[in-house]
Design a protein around this motif. Structure first.
Motif, short mmCIF file in Angstrom:
data_model
loop_
_atom_site.label_atom_id
_atom_site.label_comp_id
_atom_site.label_asym_id
_atom_site.label_seq_id
_atom_site.Cartn_x
_atom_site.Cartn_y
_atom_site.Cartn_z
N TYR A 222 50.85 81.34 33.65
CA TYR A 222 51.26 79.93 33.75
C TYR A 222 52.69 79.74 33.25
O TYR A 222 53.11 78.61 32.97
N SER A 225 54.94 77.38 35.40
CA SER A 225 54.61 75.96 35.20
C SER A 225 55.12 75.46 33.86
O SER A 225 55.62 74.33 33.75
N TRP A 354 50.11 72.08 28.77
CA TRP A 354 50.62 73.26 29.47
C TRP A 354 50.97 74.40 28.54
O TRP A 354 51.04 75.55 28.96
#
Length: 404
Positions: A222, A225, A354
């Motif tokens: 991730y 992102s 996140w």
């Protein structure tokens, strides 16, 4: 670098490129095959499943064959899998082709690590293993960014076509540069290689790999992102930042090799401890561009500093039959990839933000460190004579066979 190691590194470069490039090509593949990005994500899982299945199976099947012939055959299968990926007419056939391409991955690195260790001089085994894996790290610096750009401009099929060409080059290099090495001996086969997996220390080593390395992929999966949503990096710049991760990987592999030769367990403990610290600090560092770039390099460095000691630990504890255990460790790395990505995704889906995968990754790395420390204590306090006896017996058999 010995030319044989160069051939192994070229093969590792091709394998590393095809393993990681799919993550950057998911939107293009999904659009071209008229499916969703999450569905296209199963193409990553299909490759990993091929690694997990192929690592122990192909290693055991090929145990009686000369190792050079095994390496060439595995790389040829890898080439066929990538060519099939480039020519796949639809989603299902691409899914099968990715599985096929993943089958030889673990077995190749398992056999290749043993070959790299054996062609090294005294006290240089870990360094040679690290040099072979250098091809894997360079794939993330050069291969994956270049292959991603190629796929974005000429189509994803062109990417896998180029990887197939790299596979052919690797086959030729292995055929010309790797010396003839015999199989493990007449007693080799599934029973002897599987016997290595009955050792408690081997399983603790594999468990350390699964948990420790999962911490890296909890974040790496991730990372793009995080960089775009938290740091504010543009989509165009993400490719460059990911290349920095590859630079860190390369540095980690180069540093870990000599240290592992000198002190295996301390190197493993230090790298896992450093990985835990970097992951704890990562959510704070990623909020500013300058510190985020440093954190990405450090994550690659400490994350891949664990790979050589993890590989050498399993090989050393299965020294009487190291090939299957070595290949199984590659399967463990891929379980770590899948498990870390899953755990990080759960954290994001749960609304933790996140950057939450970094804390999940820190917990996983700390668990891996705890397993490694436990294994070290058991190794010091447990019965040692049987292990030494097996190691000595194996060394004598190898000496007698090679001098016959």
């Amino acid at each position: 670098m010995p030319l044989a190691l160069l051939a192994l590194a070229v093969a590792a470069f091709g394998i590393g490129t095809t393993e990681f490039v799919m993550m950057g090509l998911l939107p293009e593949v999904a659009t071209d095959l008229h499916t969703s990005v999450p569905a296209a994500g199963y193409l990553v899982s299909s490759y990993a499943l091929g690694v997990v299945v192929g690592a122990p199976l192909l290693t055991a099947v090929c145990a009686r064959l000369p190792r050079k012939r095994v390496l060439i055959g595995l790389m040829a299968l890898f080439t066929v899998g990538n060519l099939a990926s480039a020519l796949a007419p639809g989603y299902d056939s691409l899914l099968a082709a990715r599985f096929l391409a993943g089958l030889p991955h673990g077995a190749f690195f398992g056999v290749g690590a043993v070959v790299a260790f054996r062609i090294g001089g005294e006290g240089r085994g870990a360094r040679n293993v690290a040099k072979m894996f250098l091809g894997l790290t360079l794939a993330n610096v050069l291969g994956v960014p270049a292959a991603t750009l190629l796929g974005q401009h000429l189509g994803w099929r062109a990417t896998f076509g180029v990887v197939a060409v790299i596979g052919l080059v690797a086959v030729a290099a292995l055929a010309v540069l790797v010396p003839e090495l015999p199989a493990a001996g007449p007693a080799a086969g599934l029973r002897r290689e599987a016997g290595a997996l009955r050792d408690r220390q081997v399983w603790l080593g594999l468990l350390t790999t699964v948990f420790g390395f999962a911490g890296v992929f909890a974040v790496y999966s991730y990372l793009a992102s995080m960089l775009t949503r938290i740091t504010g990096v543009t989509d165009t710049t993400v490719t460059v930042v990911l290349a920095l991760f590859g630079v860190g990987m390369t540095l980690g592999a180069l540093i870990a090799g000599p240290l592992t030769d000198r002190a295996l367990r301390p190197t493993l403990y230090t790298s896992l401890g450093a990985l835990t610290v970097v992951l704890v600090l990562f959510p704070f560092a990623v909020r500013h561009t300058a510190t985020a770039l440093v954190a990405v390099v450090l994550l690659g460095l400490v994350g891949f500093a664990t790979t050589t000691p993890l590989q050498m630990m399993v090989m050393r504890k299965a020294s009487h039959a190291p090939t299957l255990a070595s290949a199984s460790n590659q399967a463990a790395f891929n379980l770590a990839n899948a498990g870390g990505a899953w755990a990080g995704g759960v954290a994001i889906a749960s609304g933790w933000g996140w950057t939450s995968p970094a804390f999940v990754g820190a917990a996983l790395a700390l668990t891996g460190l705890a397993v490694a420390v436990t294994a070290g204590r058991l190794d010091r306090t447990g019965p040692r004579t049987p292990i030494r006896s097996r190691v000595v017996a194996y060394a004598v058999r190898e000496r007698d066979r090679e001098t016959a």
